[in-house]
Design a protein around this motif. Structure first.
Motif, PDB file in Angstrom:
ATOM      1  N   TYR A  24       0.808  -1.217   0.000  1.00 63.20           N
ATOM      2  CA  TYR A  24       0.000   0.000   0.000  1.00 63.20           C
ATOM      3  C   TYR A  24       0.846   1.274   0.000  1.00 63.20           C
ATOM      4  N   THR A  25       2.091   1.219   0.514  1.00 62.98           N
ATOM      5  CA  THR A  25       2.875   2.449   0.665  1.00 62.98           C
ATOM      6  C   THR A  25       4.077   2.576  -0.271  1.00 62.98           C
ATOM      7  N   ILE A  26       4.665   1.504  -0.726  1.00 59.30           N
ATOM      8  CA  ILE A  26       5.872   1.593  -1.553  1.00 59.30           C
ATOM      9  C   ILE A  26       5.506   2.060  -2.956  1.00 59.30           C
ATOM     10  N   ARG A  27       6.176   3.108  -3.397  1.00 63.23           N
ATOM     11  CA  ARG A  27       5.955   3.635  -4.743  1.00 63.23           C
ATOM     12  C   ARG A  27       6.721   2.799  -5.763  1.00 63.23           C
ATOM     13  N   TYR A  28       6.097   2.628  -6.917  1.00 70.21           N
ATOM     14  CA  TYR A  28       6.702   1.865  -8.001  1.00 70.21           C
ATOM     15  C   TYR A  28       6.720   2.750  -9.240  1.00 70.21           C
ATOM     16  N   PRO A  29       7.764   3.569  -9.374  1.00 64.71           N
ATOM     17  CA  PRO A  29       7.794   4.488 -10.517  1.00 64.71           C
ATOM     18  C   PRO A  29       8.118   3.747 -11.817  1.00 64.71           C
ATOM     19  N   ILE A  30       7.423   4.146 -12.866  1.00 64.04           N
ATOM     20  CA  ILE A  30       7.700   3.612 -14.198  1.00 64.04           C
ATOM     21  C   ILE A  30       8.270   4.766 -15.012  1.00 64.04           C
ATOM     22  N   THR A  31       9.471   4.583 -15.539  1.00 65.55           N
ATOM     23  CA  THR A  31      10.128   5.646 -16.297  1.00 65.55           C
ATOM     24  C   THR A  31      10.608   5.118 -17.642  1.00 65.55           C
ATOM     25  N   ILE A  32      10.778   6.044 -18.559  1.00 63.13           N
ATOM     26  CA  ILE A  32      11.334   5.759 -19.881  1.00 63.13           C
ATOM     27  C   ILE A  32      12.616   6.565 -20.008  1.00 63.13           C
ATOM     28  N   GLU A  33      13.663   5.936 -20.525  1.00 60.94           N
ATOM     29  CA  GLU A  33      14.908   6.669 -20.757  1.00 60.94           C
ATOM     30  C   GLU A  33      14.944   7.144 -22.203  1.00 60.94           C
TER      31      GLU A  33
END
Length: 157
Positions: free
Chosen positions: A48-57
Protein backbone atom coordinates in the motif's frame (compact mmCIF):
# COMPACT_ATOMS: atom_id res chain seq x y z
CA UNK A 1 10.65 -55.13 7.93
CA UNK A 2 11.79 -53.47 11.14
CA UNK A 3 10.21 -50.16 10.08
CA UNK A 4 6.88 -51.87 9.51
CA UNK A 5 7.01 -53.54 12.92
CA UNK A 6 7.76 -50.21 14.62
CA UNK A 7 4.80 -48.48 12.97
CA UNK A 8 2.56 -51.35 14.00
CA UNK A 9 3.90 -51.12 17.56
CA UNK A 10 2.73 -47.50 17.81
CA UNK A 11 -0.82 -48.73 17.57
CA UNK A 12 -0.14 -51.06 20.46
CA UNK A 13 0.98 -48.29 22.84
CA UNK A 14 -1.19 -46.91 25.55
CA UNK A 15 -3.83 -44.21 25.10
CA UNK A 16 -1.69 -41.61 26.96
CA UNK A 17 1.31 -42.11 24.65
CA UNK A 18 -0.85 -41.85 21.52
CA UNK A 19 -2.44 -38.67 22.92
CA UNK A 20 0.98 -37.01 23.49
CA UNK A 21 2.31 -38.04 20.07
CA UNK A 22 -0.77 -36.71 18.27
CA UNK A 23 -1.08 -33.40 20.14
CA UNK A 24 0.42 -30.17 18.70
CA UNK A 25 1.68 -27.83 21.43
CA UNK A 26 -0.75 -24.86 21.64
CA UNK A 27 2.07 -22.30 22.15
CA UNK A 28 3.65 -23.36 18.85
CA UNK A 29 0.35 -22.92 17.02
CA UNK A 30 -0.21 -19.45 18.53
CA UNK A 31 3.32 -18.26 17.73
CA UNK A 32 3.15 -19.64 14.18
CA UNK A 33 -0.20 -18.00 13.55
CA UNK A 34 1.08 -14.71 14.95
CA UNK A 35 4.23 -14.78 12.79
CA UNK A 36 2.26 -15.53 9.62
CA UNK A 37 -0.26 -12.79 10.45
CA UNK A 38 2.50 -10.21 11.06
CA UNK A 39 4.23 -11.13 7.79
CA UNK A 40 0.96 -10.76 5.85
CA UNK A 41 0.23 -7.39 7.53
CA UNK A 42 3.78 -6.15 6.78
CA UNK A 43 3.44 -7.17 3.12
CA UNK A 44 0.05 -5.44 2.90
CA UNK A 45 1.47 -2.21 4.36
CA UNK A 46 4.43 -2.36 1.97
CA UNK A 47 2.09 -3.04 -0.96
CA UNK A 48 0.00 0.00 0.00
CA UNK A 49 2.88 2.45 0.67
CA UNK A 50 5.87 1.59 -1.55
CA UNK A 51 5.96 3.64 -4.74
CA UNK A 52 6.70 1.86 -8.00
CA UNK A 53 7.79 4.49 -10.52
CA UNK A 54 7.70 3.61 -14.20
CA UNK A 55 10.13 5.65 -16.30
CA UNK A 56 11.33 5.76 -19.88
CA UNK A 57 14.91 6.67 -20.76
CA UNK A 58 15.47 8.97 -23.72
CA UNK A 59 18.33 10.87 -25.31
CA UNK A 60 18.25 14.28 -26.91
CA UNK A 61 19.85 17.66 -27.29
CA UNK A 62 19.32 21.25 -26.23
CA UNK A 63 17.74 23.44 -28.88
CA UNK A 64 17.41 27.22 -28.97
CA UNK A 65 15.28 29.13 -26.47
CA UNK A 66 15.89 26.70 -23.61
CA UNK A 67 14.00 23.82 -25.16
CA UNK A 68 15.10 20.22 -25.36
CA UNK A 69 14.26 17.76 -28.12
CA UNK A 70 14.15 14.18 -26.91
CA UNK A 71 14.13 11.03 -29.00
CA UNK A 72 11.78 8.58 -27.30
CA UNK A 73 11.41 4.95 -28.44
CA UNK A 74 8.32 4.80 -30.67
CA UNK A 75 6.75 1.91 -28.76
CA UNK A 76 5.98 4.38 -25.93
CA UNK A 77 3.99 6.81 -28.08
CA UNK A 78 0.65 5.66 -26.62
CA UNK A 79 1.80 6.78 -23.15
CA UNK A 80 2.04 10.45 -24.17
CA UNK A 81 -1.69 11.19 -24.22
CA UNK A 82 -1.34 12.75 -20.77
CA UNK A 83 1.09 15.47 -19.60
CA UNK A 84 4.47 14.04 -18.61
CA UNK A 85 7.56 15.31 -16.82
CA UNK A 86 11.19 14.58 -17.54
CA UNK A 87 14.27 14.56 -15.34
CA UNK A 88 17.03 15.86 -17.58
CA UNK A 89 20.75 15.45 -17.02
CA UNK A 90 23.05 17.59 -19.15
CA UNK A 91 26.19 16.27 -20.79
CA UNK A 92 29.16 16.98 -18.51
CA UNK A 93 26.97 17.51 -15.46
CA UNK A 94 28.24 16.05 -12.19
CA UNK A 95 26.67 12.74 -11.20
CA UNK A 96 25.85 14.24 -7.79
CA UNK A 97 23.99 17.20 -9.28
CA UNK A 98 20.20 17.06 -9.20
CA UNK A 99 18.56 16.58 -12.58
CA UNK A 100 16.48 19.38 -14.06
CA UNK A 101 12.78 18.58 -13.78
CA UNK A 102 10.76 19.97 -16.65
CA UNK A 103 7.42 19.34 -18.35
CA UNK A 104 7.08 17.71 -21.75
CA UNK A 105 5.39 20.49 -23.72
CA UNK A 106 4.65 18.63 -26.96
CA UNK A 107 5.37 15.54 -28.97
CA UNK A 108 5.23 14.61 -32.62
CA UNK A 109 3.93 11.16 -33.55
CA UNK A 110 5.91 11.10 -36.81
CA UNK A 111 8.12 8.01 -37.01
CA UNK A 112 11.86 8.74 -37.00
CA UNK A 113 14.22 5.94 -37.99
CA UNK A 114 17.73 6.48 -36.65
CA UNK A 115 20.35 3.74 -37.05
CA UNK A 116 17.59 1.15 -37.50
CA UNK A 117 15.73 2.16 -34.32
CA UNK A 118 12.28 3.76 -34.24
CA UNK A 119 11.71 6.98 -32.31
CA UNK A 120 9.39 9.94 -32.02
CA UNK A 121 10.31 13.46 -30.93
CA UNK A 122 9.17 15.06 -27.70
CA UNK A 123 9.94 18.60 -26.65
CA UNK A 124 10.48 19.87 -23.15
CA UNK A 125 10.92 23.38 -21.84
CA UNK A 126 14.04 23.60 -19.69
CA UNK A 127 14.73 26.21 -17.05
CA UNK A 128 18.44 26.03 -16.42
CA UNK A 129 18.56 28.12 -13.22
CA UNK A 130 21.98 29.53 -13.98
CA UNK A 131 23.45 26.34 -15.46
CA UNK A 132 25.44 26.58 -18.65
CA UNK A 133 22.93 25.33 -21.22
CA UNK A 134 24.25 25.70 -24.76
CA UNK A 135 22.32 24.73 -27.92
CA UNK A 136 23.51 21.37 -29.22
CA UNK A 137 24.42 20.05 -25.78
CA UNK A 138 23.47 16.39 -25.39
CA UNK A 139 21.05 15.40 -22.64
CA UNK A 140 19.75 12.19 -21.18
CA UNK A 141 16.27 12.11 -19.72
CA UNK A 142 14.10 9.90 -17.59
CA UNK A 143 10.45 10.51 -18.38
CA UNK A 144 8.09 9.63 -15.57
CA UNK A 145 5.12 7.63 -16.78
CA UNK A 146 3.71 6.62 -13.43
CA UNK A 147 4.62 7.20 -9.80
CA UNK A 148 1.86 5.20 -8.17
CA UNK A 149 2.10 2.71 -5.33
CA UNK A 150 1.87 -1.00 -6.03
CA UNK A 151 -1.69 -0.93 -4.68
CA UNK A 152 -2.64 1.84 -7.12
CA UNK A 153 -0.92 0.01 -10.01
CA UNK A 154 -2.91 -3.15 -9.40
CA UNK A 155 -6.27 -1.57 -8.66
CA UNK A 156 -5.85 1.54 -10.92
CA UNK A 157 -6.92 4.14 -8.39
Amino acid sequence: MDNKNESENIELRSEKVRHIIGQVPPALVRIGTMVITLVVIALAIAFYTIRYPITIEAQGKVMRNDSVELLVPYKYLYLFDEPRTARITLEGQDDDAAPIVCPITSHNDKLLIIRGNHYFAAKASIHSNGRNVQPGLKVSAKITISDMTLWQQVFRR
